[in-house]
Design an enzyme around this catalytic site. Structure first.
Site, PDB file in Angstrom:
ATOM      1  N   ASP A  23       0.864  -1.201   0.000  1.00 21.75           N
ATOM      2  CA  ASP A  23       0.000   0.000   0.000  1.00 21.75           C
ATOM      3  C   ASP A  23       0.895   1.243   0.000  1.00 21.75           C
ATOM      4  O   ASP A  23       2.086   1.164   0.296  1.00 21.75           O
ATOM      5  CB  ASP A  23      -0.913   0.030   1.231  1.00 21.75           C
ATOM      6  CG  ASP A  23      -1.826   1.261   1.245  1.00 21.75           C
ATOM      7  OD1 ASP A  23      -2.437   1.566   0.209  1.00 21.75           O
ATOM      8  OD2 ASP A  23      -1.921   1.940   2.293  1.00 21.75           O
ATOM      9  N   SER A  24       0.273   2.393  -0.266  1.00 18.16           N
ATOM     10  CA  SER A  24       1.006   3.648  -0.211  1.00 18.16           C
ATOM     11  C   SER A  24       1.476   3.939   1.223  1.00 18.16           C
ATOM     12  O   SER A  24       2.414   4.708   1.408  1.00 18.16           O
ATOM     13  CB  SER A  24       0.106   4.790  -0.672  1.00 18.16           C
ATOM     14  OG  SER A  24      -0.997   4.897   0.202  1.00 18.16           O
ATOM     15  N   TYR A  55      -0.921   8.837  -2.060  1.00 19.33           N
ATOM     16  CA  TYR A  55      -0.920   8.700  -3.519  1.00 19.33           C
ATOM     17  C   TYR A  55      -2.135   9.412  -4.128  1.00 19.33           C
ATOM     18  O   TYR A  55      -2.090   9.814  -5.291  1.00 19.33           O
ATOM     19  CB  TYR A  55      -1.014   7.221  -3.912  1.00 19.33           C
ATOM     20  CG  TYR A  55       0.271   6.425  -3.846  1.00 19.33           C
ATOM     21  CD1 TYR A  55       1.465   6.941  -3.352  1.00 19.33           C
ATOM     22  CD2 TYR A  55       0.270   5.105  -4.313  1.00 19.33           C
ATOM     23  CE1 TYR A  55       2.624   6.170  -3.309  1.00 19.33           C
ATOM     24  CE2 TYR A  55       1.427   4.332  -4.288  1.00 19.33           C
ATOM     25  CZ  TYR A  55       2.600   4.861  -3.781  1.00 19.33           C
ATOM     26  OH  TYR A  55       3.743   4.095  -3.752  1.00 19.33           O
ATOM     27  N   GLY A  56      -3.211   9.492  -3.354  1.00 20.28           N
ATOM     28  CA  GLY A  56      -4.503   9.956  -3.879  1.00 20.28           C
ATOM     29  C   GLY A  56      -4.470  11.259  -4.661  1.00 20.28           C
ATOM     30  O   GLY A  56      -5.105  11.365  -5.709  1.00 20.28           O
ATOM     31  N   CYS A  86      -4.353  -1.425  -2.197  1.00 20.75           N
ATOM     32  CA  CYS A  86      -4.484   0.012  -2.373  1.00 20.75           C
ATOM     33  C   CYS A  86      -5.364   0.240  -3.599  1.00 20.75           C
ATOM     34  O   CYS A  86      -5.020  -0.219  -4.693  1.00 20.75           O
ATOM     35  CB  CYS A  86      -3.088   0.600  -2.597  1.00 20.75           C
ATOM     36  SG  CYS A  86      -3.059   2.361  -2.954  1.00 20.75           S
ATOM     37  N   ASN A  87      -6.507   0.890  -3.396  1.00 17.11           N
ATOM     38  CA  ASN A  87      -7.414   1.137  -4.526  1.00 17.11           C
ATOM     39  C   ASN A  87      -6.755   2.031  -5.562  1.00 17.11           C
ATOM     40  O   ASN A  87      -6.859   1.802  -6.769  1.00 17.11           O
ATOM     41  CB  ASN A  87      -8.702   1.793  -4.027  1.00 17.11           C
ATOM     42  CG  ASN A  87      -9.588   0.839  -3.254  1.00 17.11           C
ATOM     43  OD1 ASN A  87     -10.573   0.340  -3.777  1.00 17.11           O
ATOM     44  ND2 ASN A  87      -9.242   0.556  -2.008  1.00 17.11           N
ATOM     45  N   GLU A 163      -3.538   8.487   8.687  1.00 22.43           N
ATOM     46  CA  GLU A 163      -2.069   8.511   8.797  1.00 22.43           C
ATOM     47  C   GLU A 163      -1.633   9.319  10.028  1.00 22.43           C
ATOM     48  O   GLU A 163      -0.524   9.150  10.520  1.00 22.43           O
ATOM     49  CB  GLU A 163      -1.416   9.046   7.509  1.00 22.43           C
ATOM     50  CG  GLU A 163      -1.614   8.143   6.275  1.00 22.43           C
ATOM     51  CD  GLU A 163      -0.657   6.935   6.191  1.00 22.43           C
ATOM     52  OE1 GLU A 163       0.457   7.002   6.727  1.00 22.43           O
ATOM     53  OE2 GLU A 163      -1.055   5.912   5.579  1.00 22.43           O
ATOM     54  N   CYS A 195     -11.095   2.755  -0.407  1.00 20.97           N
ATOM     55  CA  CYS A 195      -9.720   3.094  -0.040  1.00 20.97           C
ATOM     56  C   CYS A 195      -9.420   2.234   1.181  1.00 20.97           C
ATOM     57  O   CYS A 195     -10.244   2.145   2.094  1.00 20.97           O
ATOM     58  CB  CYS A 195      -9.600   4.577   0.305  1.00 20.97           C
ATOM     59  SG  CYS A 195      -8.013   5.029   1.042  1.00 20.97           S
ATOM     60  N   THR A 196      -8.258   1.601   1.178  1.00 22.81           N
ATOM     61  CA  THR A 196      -7.990   0.636   2.247  1.00 22.81           C
ATOM     62  C   THR A 196      -7.687   1.306   3.591  1.00 22.81           C
ATOM     63  O   THR A 196      -7.587   0.631   4.606  1.00 22.81           O
ATOM     64  CB  THR A 196      -6.837  -0.302   1.839  1.00 22.81           C
ATOM     65  OG1 THR A 196      -5.698   0.500   1.453  1.00 22.81           O
ATOM     66  CG2 THR A 196      -7.258  -1.188   0.689  1.00 22.81           C
ATOM     67  N   HIS A 197      -7.555   2.612   3.591  1.00 26.28           N
ATOM     68  CA  HIS A 197      -7.448   3.326   4.873  1.00 26.28           C
ATOM     69  C   HIS A 197      -8.816   3.406   5.568  1.00 26.28           C
ATOM     70  O   HIS A 197      -8.885   3.537   6.792  1.00 26.28           O
ATOM     71  CB  HIS A 197      -6.952   4.762   4.662  1.00 26.28           C
ATOM     72  CG  HIS A 197      -5.482   4.890   4.406  1.00 26.28           C
ATOM     73  ND1 HIS A 197      -4.875   4.438   3.265  1.00 26.28           N
ATOM     74  CD2 HIS A 197      -4.494   5.458   5.157  1.00 26.28           C
ATOM     75  CE1 HIS A 197      -3.568   4.716   3.314  1.00 26.28           C
ATOM     76  NE2 HIS A 197      -3.318   5.332   4.450  1.00 26.28           N
TER      77      HIS A 197
HETATM   78  N1  DGL Z   1      -4.964   3.235   0.752  1.00 25.98           N
HETATM   79  C1  DGL Z   1      -4.959   3.786  -0.555  1.00 25.98           C
HETATM   80  C2  DGL Z   1      -6.188   3.368  -1.332  1.00 25.98           C
HETATM   81  O1  DGL Z   1      -6.747   2.317  -1.075  1.00 25.98           O
HETATM   82  C3  DGL Z   1      -4.749   5.246  -0.808  1.00 25.98           C
HETATM   83  C4  DGL Z   1      -4.211   6.175   0.139  1.00 25.98           C
HETATM   84  C5  DGL Z   1      -3.400   7.308  -0.480  1.00 25.98           C
HETATM   85  O2  DGL Z   1      -3.984   8.327  -0.929  1.00 25.98           O
HETATM   86  O3  DGL Z   1      -2.199   7.140  -0.495  1.00 25.98           O
HETATM   87  O4  DGL Z   1      -6.606   4.051  -2.241  1.00 25.98           O
END
Ligand code: DGL
Length: 279
Positions: A23-24, A55-56, A86-87, A163, A195-197
């Protein structure tokens, strides 16, 4: 960029290799934990590209480059399968990753979309996600064949809250109310946590959406798909008394990652190492 040649594995050697999860940053740990629940005997190597998260907000092409660098690193560690937890990363790099590596690549978007389409009663599904995932239209594509309406809401600040270790409190509640209001107005009955967060925020999200809206976690669905794919391919360990190892690697600050892990996931995250990618 080419990865270091991975060790050549076959037969039991291959089945006994670890599963690589990426993941990011911290969010993919919700996938790793769900994978451990379903596959407690498996070794896991987790890589969070915390130094370059989130990453978003980044352009998709840049995310694609980052994801492939991270996956190259995991492949060079001899993993038997890659889980893009990570989506945003799945939306950006899934096709390239499937072409590039000789191991199965599992992702989050299609499993979550499939589940949502199967359980909606009114064919009105919401997805909350990062800006990059929304602009890739990955969920629109994944749901293209089903007769549902998809309502997409970008929730950029949610990743920042996670985060920072913030999952409760008046600030995040106010942010959630603002982000989720359009989805309430759209009368969705199913909401994909795209989003996995976000599973770490499912308390506040379900509090705001109410119990008539069913949440679908892309993390849980990805873990179930990991179980199914590795079972189907005969890639699971069969020595059930194996003492599993779980390695956590971050491109950011190891102590900070471990501290956040303790705060949000108790003892699950232990012994975090720092690494640079590309190495
Ligand atoms: N956890 C990541 C996802 O599922 C993205 C988080 C990020 O923006 O880095 O999209």
């Amino acid at each position: 960029m080419d990865s270091t040649a991975p060790p050549v594995l076959d037969g039991a050697g291959r089945a006994n290799a670890p599963i690589g999860v990426f993941d990011s940053g911290f969010g993919g740990l919700t996938v790793a934990r769900a994978v451990v629940d379903l596959l407690p005997h498996e070794d896991i190597v987790y890589l969070g590209d915390t130094a370059r998260a989130p990453y978003g907000p980044r352009p998709i092409a840049q995310v694609r480059g980052f994801v492939l660098e991270a996956l190259d690193d995991l492949v060079s560690r001899g993993v038997k399968a890659l889980v893009i937890a990570c989506n945003t990363g799945s939306a950006a790099a899934l096709r390239d990753a499937r072409e590039r590596y000789g191991v199965p690549v599992i992702e989050v978007v299609v499993p979550a979309a499939r589940k949502a389409a199967a359980i909606t009663r009114n064919d009105r599904i919401g997805v909350i996600c990062t800006r990059a995932t929304a602009s890739s239209r990955a969920y629109d594509d994944a749901l293209g064949a089903s007769p549902v309406r998809l309502f997409t809401q970008v929730c950029s600040k949610f990743v920042e809250y996670v985060e920072a270790g913030v999952t409760t409190g008046s600030q995040i509640l106010a942010t959630a109310r603002e982000y989720l209001a359009p989805l309430q107005e759209a009368e969705i009955d199913t909401l994909i946590l795209g989003c996995t967060h976000y599973p770490l925020l499912s308390g506040v999200i379900s509090y705001v959406m109410g119990e008539r809206v069913t949440l679908v976690s892309s993390s849980d669905e990805c873990a179930r798909t990991t179980f199914a794919e590795l079972t189907g391919l005969g890639l699971l360990r069969d020595d059930l008394d194996h003492e599993p190892t779980r390695r956590f690697i971050t491109t950011g600050d190891a102590e900070q990652f471990q501290g956040l892990g303790r705060r949000l996931m108790g003892g699950f995250v232990d012994g975090v190492q720092a690494a640079r990618i590309p190495g």
